[in-house]
Design an enzyme around this catalytic site. Structure first.
Site, PDB file in Angstrom:
ATOM      1  N   CYS A 187       0.509   3.587   3.092  1.00 54.60           N
ATOM      2  CA  CYS A 187       0.911   2.954   4.144  1.00 54.60           C
ATOM      3  C   CYS A 187       2.326   3.018   4.121  1.00 54.60           C
ATOM      4  CB  CYS A 187       0.624   1.304   4.111  1.00 54.60           C
ATOM      5  SG  CYS A 187      -1.144   0.921   4.063  1.00 54.60           S
ATOM      6  N   CYS A 193       0.878  -1.087   0.171  1.00 55.29           N
ATOM      7  CA  CYS A 193      -0.038   0.211   0.019  1.00 55.29           C
ATOM      8  C   CYS A 193       0.730   1.260   0.140  1.00 55.29           C
ATOM      9  CB  CYS A 193      -0.967  -0.151   1.167  1.00 55.29           C
ATOM     10  SG  CYS A 193      -1.829   1.319   1.604  1.00 55.29           S
TER      11      CYS A 193
END
Length: 234
Positions: A162, A159
Site C-alpha cells: 500500500c 501495508c
C-alpha cells in the site's frame, strides 16, 4: 557399483526436493477447516506489529511480531513443537518470513493463512477488534457522489504494498485534479465496508463513474495502467 548407488541417491534427493517444492499451497477454505479441526491445540500467531494486533486479530491469536527478532528464541520456547501452528499477517509477507523461521527451528506443522488477514476480513470472517466498524455502505456511497470519476484506494498504513502504491495515487490526484476525485479507505478501520464490498486484498483500487464500478485492480498497479483505465472511462 558405488558410483551407481551415489547416482541413485542423488536422483532420489532431487525428486524429493522437487516434489516438496511443487506441493500446492493450502487453500483459504482448507486453512479454515484445518484451524477448526485443531481446536484447542491450535497455536495462532499474528506476525504483524503489536499495534496492528491490538486493533484486529483472530480469536485465540497471540502477538508474535516477525520484526521482534531480539525475542524470537524466547517466544518460540513458549510454543509446543508437537502442536499445529497457524500464522497470518496482512497478506503473506511477514507471515511467510515467520513460517520459514519456525520450520528452520524444528516446527513441522506450520500453516500460513493464504491471502492473510485482508482475505479473512474481506471474506466476512470474524476478528476480535478494538476499533469500530467504520463507514457504513451509505456513508461510502455518499463519498462517491461527484461529477468526476472517483478512484477509491483501499489500503492500510501498515501495508508495505500500500505504501508503494500511495505515491502513485498522489501523483495522479495532482495531475488529474479536474478528472478524478480520490477517496482513501483505511481498510482495518472500516471492516464492515470491506466485508460488504468483498475487498480481500490490499491495496485494491476501484474506479467509479457515477455510482457504477468501471474498473477494479488489486496489488501495486503501474501508473500507466491506472491512467489508461481512467482515460477509457471518461
Amino acid at each position: 557399483m558405488k558410483n551407481r548407488a551415489l547416482s541413485l541417491l542423488s536422483l532420489l534427493l532431487f525428486v524429493t526436493i522437487n516434489l516438496n517444492a511443487q506441493t500446492p499451497a493450502l487453500t483459504f477454505d482448507a486453512f479454515e477447516a484445518k484451524l477448526q479441526q485443531a481446536g484447542s491445540r491450535a497455536q495462532i500467531l499474528d506476525a504483524r506489529s503489536e499495534e496492528e494486533y491490538t486493533q484486529n486479530h483472530l480469536k485465540g491469536a497471540v502477538s508474535f511480531s516477525v520484526a521482534d527478532q531480539a525475542n524470537f528464541a524466547k517466544k518460540t520456547k513458549k510454543l509446543d513443537k508437537n502442536s499445529p501452528v497457524f500464522i497470518y499477517s496482512i497478506g503473506n509477507g511477514r507471515s511467510g518470513q515467520l513460517v520459514k523461521q519456525l520450520r528452520e527451528n524444528g516446527f513441522a506443522d506450520v500453516t500460513e493463512l493464504p491471502g492473510g488477514l485482508s482475505k479473512w476480513i474481506g471474506s466476512g470472517r470474524p476478528v476480535e477488534s478494538t476499533v469500530g466498524a467504520g463507514l457504513s455502505l451509505n456513508d461510502y456511497q455518499a463519498k462517491l457522489k461527484s461529477d468526476k470519476l472517483v478512484l477509491v484506494d483501499f489500503g492500510s498504513r501498515y501495508c508495505g504494498s500500500c505504501k508503494k502504491l500511495a505515491p502513485i495515487v498522489d501523483e495522479l490526484e495532482k495531475e488529474l485534479t479536474s478528472t478524478i476525485k480520490v477517496v482513501r479507505i483505511e481498510a482495518y478501520e472500516n471492516k464492515a465496508l470491506v466485508k460488504e464490498l468483498g475487498i480481500t486484498s490490499l491495496p485494491t483500487l476501484v474506479l467509479y463513474k457515477g455510482d457504477k464500478e468501471v474498473w477494479k485492480k488489486a496489488g501495486v498497479t503501474p501508473k500507466a495502467e491506472i491512467q489508461a483505465n481512467i482515460a477509457e472511462s471518461l
